[in-house]
Motif scaffolding. Structure first.
Motif, PDB file in Angstrom:
ATOM      1  N   ILE A  24       6.712 -12.683   5.224  1.00  0.00           N
ATOM      2  CA  ILE A  24       6.773 -14.176   5.076  1.00  0.00           C
ATOM      3  C   ILE A  24       5.727 -14.767   4.370  1.00  0.00           C
ATOM      4  O   ILE A  24       5.631 -16.254   4.073  1.00  0.00           O
ATOM      5  N   ALA A  25       5.011 -14.094   3.370  1.00  0.00           N
ATOM      6  CA  ALA A  25       4.079 -14.803   2.409  1.00  0.00           C
ATOM      7  C   ALA A  25       4.017 -13.757   1.340  1.00  0.00           C
ATOM      8  O   ALA A  25       4.507 -12.554   1.406  1.00  0.00           O
ATOM      9  N   ASP A  26       3.587 -14.314   0.072  1.00  0.00           N
ATOM     10  CA  ASP A  26       3.350 -13.460  -1.037  1.00  0.00           C
ATOM     11  C   ASP A  26       2.180 -12.724  -1.016  1.00  0.00           C
ATOM     12  O   ASP A  26       1.187 -13.004  -0.565  1.00  0.00           O
ATOM     13  N   LYS A  27       2.266 -11.453  -1.739  1.00  0.00           N
ATOM     14  CA  LYS A  27       1.318 -10.698  -1.822  1.00  0.00           C
ATOM     15  C   LYS A  27       0.647 -10.118  -0.705  1.00  0.00           C
ATOM     16  O   LYS A  27      -0.703 -10.087  -0.481  1.00  0.00           O
ATOM     17  N   VAL A  28       1.493  -9.874   0.499  1.00  0.00           N
ATOM     18  CA  VAL A  28       0.898  -9.337   1.624  1.00  0.00           C
ATOM     19  C   VAL A  28       0.441  -7.790   1.374  1.00  0.00           C
ATOM     20  O   VAL A  28       1.359  -7.072   0.799  1.00  0.00           O
ATOM     21  N   ARG A  29      -0.723  -7.206   1.991  1.00  0.00           N
ATOM     22  CA  ARG A  29      -1.090  -5.967   1.551  1.00  0.00           C
ATOM     23  C   ARG A  29      -0.671  -5.220   2.571  1.00  0.00           C
ATOM     24  O   ARG A  29      -0.784  -5.163   3.675  1.00  0.00           O
ATOM     25  N   MET A  30       0.089  -3.778   1.964  1.00  0.00           N
ATOM     26  CA  MET A  30       0.311  -2.665   2.763  1.00  0.00           C
ATOM     27  C   MET A  30      -0.794  -1.740   2.740  1.00  0.00           C
ATOM     28  O   MET A  30      -1.385  -1.536   1.674  1.00  0.00           O
ATOM     29  N   ARG A  31      -1.189  -1.181   3.912  1.00  0.00           N
ATOM     30  CA  ARG A  31      -2.321  -0.425   4.193  1.00  0.00           C
ATOM     31  C   ARG A  31      -2.065   0.996   4.630  1.00  0.00           C
ATOM     32  O   ARG A  31      -1.215   1.130   5.264  1.00  0.00           O
ATOM     33  N   THR A  32      -2.935   2.079   4.423  1.00  0.00           N
ATOM     34  CA  THR A  32      -2.752   3.478   5.055  1.00  0.00           C
ATOM     35  C   THR A  32      -3.246   3.423   6.427  1.00  0.00           C
ATOM     36  O   THR A  32      -2.719   4.339   7.113  1.00  0.00           O
ATOM     37  N   THR A  33      -4.141   2.383   6.695  1.00  0.00           N
ATOM     38  CA  THR A  33      -4.545   2.353   8.108  1.00  0.00           C
ATOM     39  C   THR A  33      -4.402   0.929   8.917  1.00  0.00           C
ATOM     40  O   THR A  33      -4.545   0.007   8.081  1.00  0.00           O
ATOM     41  N   PRO A  34      -4.502   1.040  10.037  1.00  0.00           N
ATOM     42  CA  PRO A  34      -4.157  -0.264  10.848  1.00  0.00           C
ATOM     43  C   PRO A  34      -5.445  -1.238  11.076  1.00  0.00           C
ATOM     44  O   PRO A  34      -5.851  -1.516  12.099  1.00  0.00           O
ATOM     45  N   ASP A  35      -6.076  -1.289   9.820  1.00  0.00           N
ATOM     46  CA  ASP A  35      -7.248  -2.141   9.938  1.00  0.00           C
ATOM     47  C   ASP A  35      -7.527  -2.595   8.516  1.00  0.00           C
ATOM     48  O   ASP A  35      -6.976  -2.111   7.568  1.00  0.00           O
ATOM     49  N   LEU A  36      -8.472  -3.632   8.324  1.00  0.00           N
ATOM     50  CA  LEU A  36      -8.700  -4.286   7.005  1.00  0.00           C
ATOM     51  C   LEU A  36      -9.595  -3.426   6.066  1.00  0.00           C
ATOM     52  O   LEU A  36      -9.530  -3.756   5.031  1.00  0.00           O
ATOM     53  N   ASP A  37     -10.072  -2.327   6.700  1.00  0.00           N
ATOM     54  CA  ASP A  37     -10.871  -1.131   5.607  1.00  0.00           C
ATOM     55  C   ASP A  37      -9.622  -0.212   5.365  1.00  0.00           C
ATOM     56  O   ASP A  37     -10.273   0.593   4.415  1.00  0.00           O
ATOM     57  N   GLY A  38      -8.534  -0.366   5.904  1.00  0.00           N
ATOM     58  CA  GLY A  38      -7.596   0.855   5.348  1.00  0.00           C
ATOM     59  C   GLY A  38      -7.218   0.572   3.851  1.00  0.00           C
ATOM     60  O   GLY A  38      -7.276  -0.683   2.878  1.00  0.00           O
ATOM     61  N   HIS A  39      -7.071   1.654   3.045  1.00  0.00           N
ATOM     62  CA  HIS A  39      -6.849   1.644   1.603  1.00  0.00           C
ATOM     63  C   HIS A  39      -5.566   0.881   1.448  1.00  0.00           C
ATOM     64  O   HIS A  39      -4.472   1.123   2.126  1.00  0.00           O
ATOM     65  N   ILE A  40      -5.574   0.031   0.439  1.00  0.00           N
ATOM     66  CA  ILE A  40      -4.305  -0.657  -0.029  1.00  0.00           C
ATOM     67  C   ILE A  40      -3.505  -0.009  -0.830  1.00  0.00           C
ATOM     68  O   ILE A  40      -3.831   0.405  -1.747  1.00  0.00           O
ATOM     69  N   LEU A  41      -2.208   0.418  -0.484  1.00  0.00           N
ATOM     70  CA  LEU A  41      -1.044   0.957  -1.020  1.00  0.00           C
ATOM     71  C   LEU A  41      -0.571  -0.003  -2.215  1.00  0.00           C
ATOM     72  O   LEU A  41      -0.292   0.424  -3.362  1.00  0.00           O
ATOM     73  N   ASN A  42      -0.071  -1.034  -1.802  1.00  0.00           N
ATOM     74  CA  ASN A  42       0.285  -2.120  -2.991  1.00  0.00           C
ATOM     75  C   ASN A  42       0.340  -3.445  -2.002  1.00  0.00           C
ATOM     76  O   ASN A  42       0.052  -3.554  -0.750  1.00  0.00           O
ATOM     77  N   GLN A  43       0.896  -4.380  -2.737  1.00  0.00           N
ATOM     78  CA  GLN A  43       1.264  -5.967  -2.209  1.00  0.00           C
ATOM     79  C   GLN A  43       2.740  -5.951  -2.408  1.00  0.00           C
ATOM     80  O   GLN A  43       3.373  -5.776  -3.303  1.00  0.00           O
ATOM     81  N   ILE A  44       3.297  -6.770  -1.126  1.00  0.00           N
ATOM     82  CA  ILE A  44       4.647  -6.905  -0.957  1.00  0.00           C
ATOM     83  C   ILE A  44       4.949  -8.438  -1.257  1.00  0.00           C
ATOM     84  O   ILE A  44       3.969  -9.330  -0.595  1.00  0.00           O
ATOM     85  N   ASN A  45       5.762  -8.912  -1.598  1.00  0.00           N
ATOM     86  CA  ASN A  45       6.456 -10.205  -2.108  1.00  0.00           C
ATOM     87  C   ASN A  45       7.128 -10.652  -0.825  1.00  0.00           C
ATOM     88  O   ASN A  45       7.740  -9.839  -0.036  1.00  0.00           O
ATOM     89  N   LYS A  46       6.964 -12.006  -0.792  1.00  0.00           N
ATOM     90  CA  LYS A  46       7.867 -12.587   0.274  1.00  0.00           C
ATOM     91  C   LYS A  46       9.157 -12.269   0.484  1.00  0.00           C
ATOM     92  O   LYS A  46      10.154 -11.870  -0.883  1.00  0.00           O
TER      93      LYS A  46
END
Length: 169
Positions: A24-46
């Motif tokens: 529901i937002a632009d540039k949402v971060r997909m991560r490798t772990t369920p926390d804000l320290d998780g490696h960012i895989l990519n950003q997902i579009n709305k």
């Protein structure tokens, strides 16, 4: 009786039913772990649809798409069978890359030799590997079958567009 009832309630509320989520937002971060320290895989579009398969903390677990490629060290695989106790599944063909999971001894695996470094095998994501997106950026779009239906339709449209392109050429 109260203890059994509390355990039943915990079991009832801890089960998770997979569903189709919409970003529901632009540039949402997909991560490798369920926390804000998780490696960012990519950003997902709305408006992107994702198959949500679980939840942990404030994150939803996302099933990786079949096009996603992960990597294992090739010397641990003989005739498509893992020949070590635990083989790390990595995000990239690099020993410093994040570990996303492990494969067990005698587990069968299909893969291809990575073209840029023959020490690595490129594989599809094995069962149990998930990526994570913060719950705040996902709305429910339908059940799990909706994701399969929309993926199938997307593939059909892609085939039609490719055919139209070749016809115009």
């Amino acid at each position: 009786l109260t203890i059994i009832f509390d355990q039943y309630l915990f079991f009832f509320f801890s089960s998770f039913t997979p569903f189709t989520g919409k970003v529901i937002a632009d540039k949402v971060r997909m991560r490798t772990t369920p926390d804000l320290d998780g490696h960012i895989l990519n950003q997902i579009n709305k408006e992107t649809l994702l198959l949500i398969v679980g939840e942990k903390n404030d994150f939803y677990a996302i099933k990786p798409s079949p096009e996603t490629k992960l990597y294992i060290f090739r010397s641990y695989v003989i005739d498509n069978v893992i020949e070590a106790n635990q083989v790390n599944v990595r995000l990239k063909p690099d020993l410093n890359s994040p570990i996303l999971g492990q494969l067990k001894n005698k587990q069968k695996i299909e893969g291809t030799v990575y073209k840029n470094d023959s020490k690595w095998l490129e594989i599809a994501p094995p069962e149990g590997i998930s990526f994570y997106v913060a719950k705040d950026y996902i709305s429910k779009a339908g059940d799990a079958s909706y994701y399969a239906l929309m993926t199938e339709r997307k593939e059909e449209v892609s085939k039609i567009l490719n055919s139209a392109f070749f016809i115009t050429q």
